[in-house]
Design an enzyme around this catalytic site. Sequence first.
Site, PDB file in Angstrom:
ATOM      1  N   SER A  77      -5.511  -7.208  -4.661  1.00 34.62           N
ATOM      2  CA  SER A  77      -5.168  -8.707  -4.625  1.00 34.62           C
ATOM      3  C   SER A  77      -6.333  -9.749  -4.355  1.00 34.62           C
ATOM      4  CB  SER A  77      -3.978  -8.785  -3.137  1.00 34.62           C
ATOM      5  OG  SER A  77      -3.904 -10.192  -2.951  1.00 34.62           O
ATOM      6  N   TYR A 116      -2.813  -7.991   5.785  1.00 30.61           N
ATOM      7  CA  TYR A 116      -2.574  -7.475   4.365  1.00 30.61           C
ATOM      8  C   TYR A 116      -3.839  -7.345   3.412  1.00 30.61           C
ATOM      9  CZ  TYR A 116      -0.900  -8.078  -0.469  1.00 30.61           C
ATOM     10  OH  TYR A 116      -0.874  -7.711  -1.756  1.00 30.61           O
ATOM     11  N   LYS A 135      -5.730  -4.118   1.780  1.00 30.25           N
ATOM     12  CA  LYS A 135      -5.904  -4.012   0.040  1.00 30.25           C
ATOM     13  C   LYS A 135      -7.334  -3.660   0.116  1.00 30.25           C
ATOM     14  CE  LYS A 135      -2.254  -4.324  -1.520  1.00 30.25           C
ATOM     15  NZ  LYS A 135      -1.633  -3.298  -2.611  1.00 30.25           N
TER      16      LYS A 135
END
Length: 329
Positions: free
Chosen positions: A117, A141, A145
């Site tokens: 991402s 988050y 990733k």
Amino acid sequence: MTWLITGGTGYIGAHVARAMAEAGERVVVLDDVSSGVPERLPADVPLVRGSLGDRELVDRTLAGHEVTGVVHLAAKKQVGESVEQPLRYYRENVHGLTVLLEAVVAAGIGRFLFSSSAAVYGVPEVELIDEDTPAVPINPYGETKLAGEWLVRATGRAHGMATACLRYFNVAGAVRPELADTGVFNIIPMFFDRITRGEAPRIFGDDYPTPDGTCVRDYVHVADIADAHLAVARHLDGRPGDLTLNIGRGEGVSVRELADLVAEVTGSRHEPVVEGRRPGDAARAVASVDRITRELGWTASLGVREMVESAWEGWCLRHPEARAKARSH
Ligand SMILES: NC(=O)c1ccc[n+]([C@@H]2O[C@H](COP(=O)([O-])OP(=O)(O)OC[C@H]3O[C@@H](n4cnc5c(N)ncnc54)[C@H](O)[C@@H]3O)[C@@H](O)[C@H]2O)c1
């Protein structure tokens, strides 16, 4: 030759599974359906229900379907939730990936695509973000990733695999209404949600150093994302090494421009209300797409209007009152 697609009943995964199956690739989906919708899959794509943290199930799936490549999309993806529940995000997104990679190595599978991402970059202050822009995520988050990318690259190098970490920018739109994103975490569904409630869309901050003062983002159609996966999957064929690629359009669109387009597409005359900035929002986040163009000859083909129109069709399927509500203001 079969591709395992983890998270294949999810919003992006279902588009990838369909695109790859329609292009003649054999695919099997592994998904615990925690946020997915099984009906998104074509009838001839097999679905194995369960978690990628279940090593025995993963082993059985890889062997039973003679899997030769993996597209790993299954993950938890809500930034706010990741701040509140970091351990859950590390368990699902990092530990789950470790289990999957162990099974992949044990099965001798040589190709692995990983859904990363733009969140790995954090809030860089550059005009265009390229893959060498330092990755400094600002929430758990994004951290999971980035840690996932490290795991994938290290495993690929140690075991002679061909790997690709694909850093998507802002994914939007749908190929058909029933495949649309069901979450209200991104700006386009957030605008639709407000309009459907009869409320004005909200813009968070109009005093950023951008042409109209609102944040600028790089939106990319999910059909283009799926197409890029197919291109990368075929590119990886028999080529050990690791690729890290941005997937975007390389063009910035401001929140104000997006709000105008949403008003045009939905027929809503609600003037957006401007509220304060949200913490963690970069003024501008636009991809450099030079590397994917150079390496694969791939570029996105669909524009923001197609994204908003197709997303609106998907929204109206699940919210039949939305059209009338939008036009009533
Ligand atoms: N949507 C975006 O804008 C965006 C942007 C950048 C990256 N991504 C990444 O793309 C991937 C797909 O995102 P999405 O928008 O389709 O999300 P989604 O929530 O619609 O899909 C995720 C899928 O994974 C499944 N899943 C979750 N945990 C699982 C587990 N432990 N085992 C098996 N299945 C599991 C869910 O049931 C769901 O079907 C994610 O890795 C996400 O981080 C998404």
